[in-house]
Design a protein around this motif. Sequence first.
Motif, PDB file in Angstrom:
ATOM      1  N   PHE A  86      31.571  42.412  45.865  1.00  0.00           N
ATOM      2  CA  PHE A  86      31.704  43.782  46.342  1.00  0.00           C
ATOM      3  C   PHE A  86      30.430  44.549  46.021  1.00  0.00           C
ATOM      4  O   PHE A  86      29.759  44.267  45.036  1.00  0.00           O
ATOM      5  CB  PHE A  86      32.893  44.479  45.664  1.00  0.00           C
ATOM      6  CG  PHE A  86      34.231  43.959  46.100  1.00  0.00           C
ATOM      7  CD1 PHE A  86      34.754  44.301  47.338  1.00  0.00           C
ATOM      8  CD2 PHE A  86      34.950  43.115  45.285  1.00  0.00           C
ATOM      9  CE1 PHE A  86      35.986  43.822  47.741  1.00  0.00           C
ATOM     10  CE2 PHE A  86      36.184  42.626  45.669  1.00  0.00           C
ATOM     11  CZ  PHE A  86      36.699  42.974  46.904  1.00  0.00           C
ATOM     12  N   THR A  87      30.125  45.530  46.844  1.00  0.00           N
ATOM     13  CA  THR A  87      28.962  46.371  46.580  1.00  0.00           C
ATOM     14  C   THR A  87      29.254  47.278  45.386  1.00  0.00           C
ATOM     15  O   THR A  87      30.413  47.534  45.044  1.00  0.00           O
ATOM     16  CB  THR A  87      28.622  47.253  47.803  1.00  0.00           C
ATOM     17  OG1 THR A  87      29.709  48.176  48.014  1.00  0.00           O
ATOM     18  CG2 THR A  87      28.368  46.422  49.052  1.00  0.00           C
ATOM     19  N   ILE A 128      39.831  47.794  38.473  1.00  0.00           N
ATOM     20  CA  ILE A 128      41.029  47.134  39.008  1.00  0.00           C
ATOM     21  C   ILE A 128      40.765  45.636  39.151  1.00  0.00           C
ATOM     22  O   ILE A 128      41.596  44.806  38.776  1.00  0.00           O
ATOM     23  CB  ILE A 128      41.427  47.771  40.360  1.00  0.00           C
ATOM     24  CG1 ILE A 128      41.874  49.225  40.139  1.00  0.00           C
ATOM     25  CG2 ILE A 128      42.503  46.947  41.061  1.00  0.00           C
ATOM     26  CD1 ILE A 128      41.960  50.062  41.384  1.00  0.00           C
ATOM     27  N   ILE A 129      39.589  45.285  39.650  1.00  0.00           N
ATOM     28  CA  ILE A 129      39.207  43.875  39.803  1.00  0.00           C
ATOM     29  C   ILE A 129      39.110  43.207  38.431  1.00  0.00           C
ATOM     30  O   ILE A 129      39.558  42.072  38.249  1.00  0.00           O
ATOM     31  CB  ILE A 129      37.856  43.751  40.552  1.00  0.00           C
ATOM     32  CG1 ILE A 129      37.958  44.332  41.961  1.00  0.00           C
ATOM     33  CG2 ILE A 129      37.377  42.308  40.599  1.00  0.00           C
ATOM     34  CD1 ILE A 129      38.993  43.701  42.836  1.00  0.00           C
ATOM     35  N   GLN A 130      38.540  43.901  37.459  1.00  0.00           N
ATOM     36  CA  GLN A 130      38.415  43.341  36.107  1.00  0.00           C
ATOM     37  C   GLN A 130      39.780  43.035  35.499  1.00  0.00           C
ATOM     38  O   GLN A 130      39.950  42.042  34.796  1.00  0.00           O
ATOM     39  CB  GLN A 130      37.638  44.287  35.198  1.00  0.00           C
ATOM     40  CG  GLN A 130      36.166  44.314  35.480  1.00  0.00           C
ATOM     41  CD  GLN A 130      35.440  45.352  34.623  1.00  0.00           C
ATOM     42  OE1 GLN A 130      36.055  46.222  34.006  1.00  0.00           O
ATOM     43  NE2 GLN A 130      34.114  45.254  34.609  1.00  0.00           N
ATOM     44  N   LYS A 131      40.758  43.894  35.763  1.00  0.00           N
ATOM     45  CA  LYS A 131      42.109  43.676  35.237  1.00  0.00           C
ATOM     46  C   LYS A 131      42.729  42.396  35.783  1.00  0.00           C
ATOM     47  O   LYS A 131      43.585  41.800  35.147  1.00  0.00           O
ATOM     48  CB  LYS A 131      43.016  44.861  35.585  1.00  0.00           C
ATOM     49  CG  LYS A 131      42.763  46.093  34.778  1.00  0.00           C
ATOM     50  CD  LYS A 131      43.763  47.160  35.164  1.00  0.00           C
ATOM     51  CE  LYS A 131      43.687  48.352  34.261  1.00  0.00           C
ATOM     52  NZ  LYS A 131      44.787  49.287  34.487  1.00  0.00           N
ATOM     53  N   ALA A 132      42.309  41.988  36.964  1.00  0.00           N
ATOM     54  CA  ALA A 132      42.856  40.786  37.599  1.00  0.00           C
ATOM     55  C   ALA A 132      42.109  39.518  37.201  1.00  0.00           C
ATOM     56  O   ALA A 132      42.506  38.423  37.586  1.00  0.00           O
ATOM     57  CB  ALA A 132      42.822  40.954  39.125  1.00  0.00           C
ATOM     58  N   ALA A 133      41.055  39.657  36.422  1.00  0.00           N
ATOM     59  CA  ALA A 133      40.229  38.506  36.051  1.00  0.00           C
ATOM     60  C   ALA A 133      41.069  37.416  35.402  1.00  0.00           C
ATOM     61  O   ALA A 133      42.019  37.698  34.663  1.00  0.00           O
ATOM     62  CB  ALA A 133      39.112  38.939  35.110  1.00  0.00           C
ATOM     63  N   GLY A 134      40.719  36.184  35.706  1.00  0.00           N
ATOM     64  CA  GLY A 134      41.428  35.039  35.151  1.00  0.00           C
ATOM     65  C   GLY A 134      42.496  34.488  36.072  1.00  0.00           C
ATOM     66  O   GLY A 134      43.052  33.424  35.815  1.00  0.00           O
ATOM     67  N   ARG A 180      44.979  44.046  55.840  1.00  0.00           N
ATOM     68  CA  ARG A 180      43.716  43.365  55.557  1.00  0.00           C
ATOM     69  C   ARG A 180      43.864  42.695  54.206  1.00  0.00           C
ATOM     70  O   ARG A 180      44.422  43.285  53.285  1.00  0.00           O
ATOM     71  CB  ARG A 180      42.592  44.387  55.533  1.00  0.00           C
ATOM     72  CG  ARG A 180      41.327  44.002  54.822  1.00  0.00           C
ATOM     73  CD  ARG A 180      40.338  43.270  55.725  1.00  0.00           C
ATOM     74  NE  ARG A 180      39.120  43.011  55.006  1.00  0.00           N
ATOM     75  CZ  ARG A 180      38.126  43.888  54.858  1.00  0.00           C
ATOM     76  NH1 ARG A 180      38.192  45.068  55.402  1.00  0.00           N
ATOM     77  NH2 ARG A 180      37.056  43.561  54.162  1.00  0.00           N
ATOM     78  N   TYR A 181      43.415  41.467  54.122  1.00  0.00           N
ATOM     79  CA  TYR A 181      43.531  40.708  52.886  1.00  0.00           C
ATOM     80  C   TYR A 181      42.149  40.325  52.394  1.00  0.00           C
ATOM     81  O   TYR A 181      41.286  39.945  53.179  1.00  0.00           O
ATOM     82  CB  TYR A 181      44.362  39.435  53.098  1.00  0.00           C
ATOM     83  CG  TYR A 181      45.716  39.734  53.689  1.00  0.00           C
ATOM     84  CD1 TYR A 181      46.756  40.184  52.883  1.00  0.00           C
ATOM     85  CD2 TYR A 181      45.943  39.608  55.055  1.00  0.00           C
ATOM     86  CE1 TYR A 181      47.996  40.483  53.432  1.00  0.00           C
ATOM     87  CE2 TYR A 181      47.178  39.906  55.602  1.00  0.00           C
ATOM     88  CZ  TYR A 181      48.203  40.343  54.788  1.00  0.00           C
ATOM     89  OH  TYR A 181      49.420  40.646  55.328  1.00  0.00           O
ATOM     90  N   ILE A 182      41.983  40.411  51.081  1.00  0.00           N
ATOM     91  CA  ILE A 182      40.764  39.967  50.418  1.00  0.00           C
ATOM     92  C   ILE A 182      41.216  39.028  49.299  1.00  0.00           C
ATOM     93  O   ILE A 182      42.047  39.416  48.472  1.00  0.00           O
ATOM     94  CB  ILE A 182      39.959  41.149  49.850  1.00  0.00           C
ATOM     95  CG1 ILE A 182      39.621  42.157  50.952  1.00  0.00           C
ATOM     96  CG2 ILE A 182      38.691  40.644  49.159  1.00  0.00           C
ATOM     97  CD1 ILE A 182      39.031  43.468  50.451  1.00  0.00           C
ATOM     98  N   ASN A 207      37.313  34.252  38.805  1.00  0.00           N
ATOM     99  CA  ASN A 207      36.147  34.969  38.273  1.00  0.00           C
ATOM    100  C   ASN A 207      35.852  36.267  39.014  1.00  0.00           C
ATOM    101  O   ASN A 207      34.868  36.930  38.729  1.00  0.00           O
ATOM    102  CB  ASN A 207      34.916  34.061  38.341  1.00  0.00           C
ATOM    103  CG  ASN A 207      35.127  32.780  37.577  1.00  0.00           C
ATOM    104  OD1 ASN A 207      35.620  32.801  36.456  1.00  0.00           O
ATOM    105  ND2 ASN A 207      34.791  31.663  38.183  1.00  0.00           N
ATOM    106  N   GLY A 208      36.672  36.603  39.992  1.00  0.00           N
ATOM    107  CA  GLY A 208      36.454  37.811  40.775  1.00  0.00           C
ATOM    108  C   GLY A 208      35.504  37.623  41.946  1.00  0.00           C
ATOM    109  O   GLY A 208      35.147  38.582  42.621  1.00  0.00           O
ATOM    110  N   THR A 209      35.098  36.376  42.186  1.00  0.00           N
ATOM    111  CA  THR A 209      34.249  36.087  43.341  1.00  0.00           C
ATOM    112  C   THR A 209      35.105  36.103  44.596  1.00  0.00           C
ATOM    113  O   THR A 209      36.216  35.562  44.607  1.00  0.00           O
ATOM    114  CB  THR A 209      33.569  34.712  43.182  1.00  0.00           C
ATOM    115  OG1 THR A 209      32.789  34.727  41.985  1.00  0.00           O
ATOM    116  CG2 THR A 209      32.669  34.395  44.374  1.00  0.00           C
TER     117      THR A 209
END
Length: 168
Positions: free
Chosen positions: A27-28, A49-55, A136-138, A143-145
Motif C-alpha cells: 500500500f502507498t 489496521i493492517i499491522q493488527k492483522a499481521a501474522g 472489492r477484495y484485497i 507479512n502484510g504483503t
Amino acid sequence: MKKYLLILAAMLFILEGSCQKKELKMFTENALSQKLTATDHAELPFGQIIQKAAGKVTLIEVWASWCSDCVKAMPWVKDLKKGHPDMQFVYVSMDKSFDKWQAGIEKHQLQGIHYWAPDGMQGAWGKTIDLDWIPRYILLDQNGTILKYYATEKDTKELEALIKQAKP
C-alpha cells in the motif's frame, strides 16, 4: 480499409491495456495514513489496521449495506470464513452513515473486524486504493504483503487459490 482496421486494432490494444487494474504488492504511504472509523468510534490509520492483522492471511472486503452485489457475495465470504477460521477478515464499509453501517453489520450478521470510511467510495481512502467498484477484495499474506490488490465478486476462484497457496 486495411489502414482503418489497423488503427482500430491498435486503439483496442491500447484501451485494453489501460483498462487493466494495477496489481500492487504494498500500500502507498498515503493509503496507510488514511484514518478509518472503528465500531467504537475510534479513528485508526489504515496502516495500524493492517499491522493488527499481521501474522495471519487477511481478506479485506470493501462493501456497503446498500450494495446489491455486496449482499449477493456475502454467502461466499461467510463460507470462506467457515473454511478458514485461522484467517483474518477485515470489513471496510462505504456506507453513507455510521448508523446505516451498524445496521448493515447486524442485518447481515457479519463476523470479523469492522471499519467505516465516512467519506465513502470517492473519499480519501477510496481514492488511495483505486476504489471504483464494490465489493472489492484485497488479499494479504501473513507479512502484510498484498497477494491480490484488485478482486471483485467475479474473482472468487482466484482468491481461493491464492489463499491455499498463502497458508503455511
